[in-house]
Design an enzyme around this catalytic site. Structure first.
Site, PDB file in Angstrom:
ATOM      1  N   ARG A  84       0.858  -1.188   0.000  1.00 54.89           N
ATOM      2  CA  ARG A  84       0.000   0.000   0.000  1.00 54.89           C
ATOM      3  C   ARG A  84       0.894   1.238   0.000  1.00 54.89           C
ATOM      4  O   ARG A  84       1.966   1.239   0.630  1.00 54.89           O
ATOM      5  CB  ARG A  84      -0.930   0.019   1.211  1.00 54.89           C
ATOM      6  CG  ARG A  84      -2.029  -1.043   1.155  1.00 54.89           C
ATOM      7  CD  ARG A  84      -3.031  -0.855   2.283  1.00 54.89           C
ATOM      8  NE  ARG A  84      -4.019  -1.916   2.316  1.00 54.89           N
ATOM      9  CZ  ARG A  84      -5.178  -1.899   1.664  1.00 54.89           C
ATOM     10  NH1 ARG A  84      -5.474  -0.842   0.926  1.00 54.89           N
ATOM     11  NH2 ARG A  84      -6.029  -2.888   1.758  1.00 54.89           N
ATOM     12  N   HIS A 120     -12.557  -2.297  -2.053  1.00 56.34           N
ATOM     13  CA  HIS A 120     -13.637  -1.331  -2.252  1.00 56.34           C
ATOM     14  C   HIS A 120     -14.118  -1.357  -3.708  1.00 56.34           C
ATOM     15  O   HIS A 120     -15.322  -1.444  -3.971  1.00 56.34           O
ATOM     16  CB  HIS A 120     -13.152   0.080  -1.909  1.00 56.34           C
ATOM     17  CG  HIS A 120     -13.111   0.379  -0.444  1.00 56.34           C
ATOM     18  ND1 HIS A 120     -12.342  -0.337   0.434  1.00 56.34           N
ATOM     19  CD2 HIS A 120     -13.761   1.327   0.294  1.00 56.34           C
ATOM     20  CE1 HIS A 120     -12.498   0.162   1.661  1.00 56.34           C
ATOM     21  NE2 HIS A 120     -13.346   1.166   1.604  1.00 56.34           N
ATOM     22  N   ARG A 172      -9.979   6.144  -3.436  1.00 54.91           N
ATOM     23  CA  ARG A 172      -9.012   5.224  -2.839  1.00 54.91           C
ATOM     24  C   ARG A 172      -7.580   5.660  -3.135  1.00 54.91           C
ATOM     25  O   ARG A 172      -6.679   5.488  -2.300  1.00 54.91           O
ATOM     26  CB  ARG A 172      -9.243   3.806  -3.374  1.00 54.91           C
ATOM     27  CG  ARG A 172     -10.616   3.249  -3.094  1.00 54.91           C
ATOM     28  CD  ARG A 172     -10.930   3.209  -1.626  1.00 54.91           C
ATOM     29  NE  ARG A 172     -10.202   2.122  -0.957  1.00 54.91           N
ATOM     30  CZ  ARG A 172     -10.039   2.028   0.345  1.00 54.91           C
ATOM     31  NH1 ARG A 172     -10.492   2.986   1.143  1.00 54.91           N
ATOM     32  NH2 ARG A 172      -9.399   1.012   0.870  1.00 54.91           N
ATOM     33  N   HIS A 178      -4.224   2.847  -1.971  1.00 54.91           N
ATOM     34  CA  HIS A 178      -4.051   1.943  -3.108  1.00 54.91           C
ATOM     35  C   HIS A 178      -3.215   2.609  -4.198  1.00 54.91           C
ATOM     36  O   HIS A 178      -3.192   3.840  -4.316  1.00 54.91           O
ATOM     37  CB  HIS A 178      -5.391   1.550  -3.724  1.00 54.91           C
ATOM     38  CG  HIS A 178      -6.124   0.491  -2.970  1.00 54.91           C
ATOM     39  ND1 HIS A 178      -5.622  -0.766  -2.760  1.00 54.91           N
ATOM     40  CD2 HIS A 178      -7.338   0.513  -2.366  1.00 54.91           C
ATOM     41  CE1 HIS A 178      -6.491  -1.476  -2.064  1.00 54.91           C
ATOM     42  NE2 HIS A 178      -7.524  -0.729  -1.805  1.00 54.91           N
TER      43      HIS A 178
END
Length: 369
Positions: A84, A120, A172, A178
């Site tokens: 990440r 998500h 995101r 991400h």
């Protein structure tokens, strides 16, 4: 060679995230709201109840796709071992101390699971594919002279679907949870799952099938966890330690984002579906024609039914969303996950039971009219 490709993807991804954070800094609250709405839990708390009220078959399919897509996301995360952005830039093997690029962190940045693919985007893409497809089918089935057959009207659901996925993906990226390739990959896999499972008739399932599904989800996840840990000496919980180490605010790290939390929710929802199929929903072969729709009514009763439906929807969503405020013990974690399993099963049964009861009440009133 693969390491070089991933390094380039990460470096370019960080540059793109920096550009987003600079360009849209004034829209931080809006983007945080969008990422909240894209949380996989809303597939169970919002999209599933909404779809179920208007169509029993679509609602149950929405629930199944939510379960399958979230579980698949977990398995892929463990296998792909994705980084990440908010912790990758802190890796001393990548950047020397003091030379790492800066990324802003927000209250929703510190996800604890591996980064690839985006859960998500994946769950949202899968679930809304089912809902959007059902809406487009309804528009296409309208009489040829109906306004619903207008090409612009029929294309609108897919346009909205694309905008929602784009907004979820950008949100995101903006909060640095991400990389772009993880968002694109998650979206693509989500669309594939939605497409593949879109024709499944969940109401025809036998309850034992859902019991097997519930057990299979939990056993397969724990089995993969054990294989990675003991055979390959890879700790699937490595990402939790990374998140806790590099999150700017320890209070932003939540157990609700851990992989086993998702397993408990998926397995519990599957068991709840089994209970509902056994005790609430009509058994296969007993469903009357037209019974797949939760609400049916002529135009003369449409206004009354519409008002009642809006009121019921508000009540139902208030009930489902309020469960997020239930305080569950964080330790021991086995107890936490057990309670999440029970809560998910109970909530699934409650939603299906309430919607079924409301549908019967509306149909009874329509007969009296």
């Amino acid at each position: 060679m693969p390491q070089v490709v991933m390094l380039l993807l990460h470096l370019e991804g960080v540059s793109f995230i920096q550009w987003l954070q600079t360009t849209f800094s004034g829209f931080a609250e809006l983007l945080l709201f969008l990422t909240r709405m894209g949380d996989p839990r809303h597939a169970f708390l919002v999209y599933f109840p909404l779809a179920l009220v208007f169509s029993r078959s679509v609602g149950l399919r929405t629930l199944l796709v939510a379960i399958i897509s979230e579980w698949t996301n977990l398995i892929l995360k463990w296998m792909l071992h994705g980084e990440r952005p908010f912790w990758w830039i802190k890796d001393p093997e990548i950047f020397e101390e003091g030379k790492a690029p800066h990324l802003d962190q927000y209250s929703l940045t510190c996800e604890t699971g591996p980064g690839s693919p985006s859960g998500h985007c994946m769950v949202t893409a899968a679930v809304l594919w089912v809902v959007t497809s059902a809406l487009v089918s309804d528009l296409s089935a309208a009489p040829s002279n109906s306004w619903k057959r207008n090409p612009i009207i029929r294309s609108a659901p897919w346009l909205i679907y694309s905008l929602i996925l784009s907004a979820a993906g950008v949100s995101r990226l903006f909060i640095a949870t991400h990389f772009p390739h993880q968002v694109l990959f998650g979206t693509a896999v989500g669309i594939l799952i939605g497409y593949v499972f879109n024709r499944v008739q969940v109401q025809s399932f036998r309850p034992r099938m859902c019991v097997v599904l519930s057990a299979g989800l939990a056993v397969s996840a724990m089995g993969l966890y054990g294989i990675l840990l003991h055979l390959f000496s890879v700790d699937p919980s490595w990402s939790i330690k990374k998140a806790m180490q590099w999150c700017a605010n320890p209070e932003w790290v939540h157990l609700g984002t851990t992989p086993f939390f998702s397993v408990a929710r998926d397995s519990g929802s599957s068991l709840g579906l089994a209970v509902a199929l056994h005790s609430i929903l009509p058994q296969p072969g007993t469903v009357r024609k037209g019974a797949h729709n939760s609400l049916n009514g002529s135009s003369s009763e449409g206004r009354t039914v519409g008002v009642s439906t809006v009121g019921f929807l508000l009540f139902l969503l208030s009930l489902t969303l309020s469960t997020e405020y239930w305080v569950l013990p964080k330790e021991p974690q086995e107890l936490l996950y057990s309670l999440v399993f029970i809560k998910s099963a109970f909530l699934t049964v409650a939603v299906i039971g309430l919607v079924t009861g409301f549908s019967k009440l509306v149909q009874k009133k329509q007969k009296n009219w």
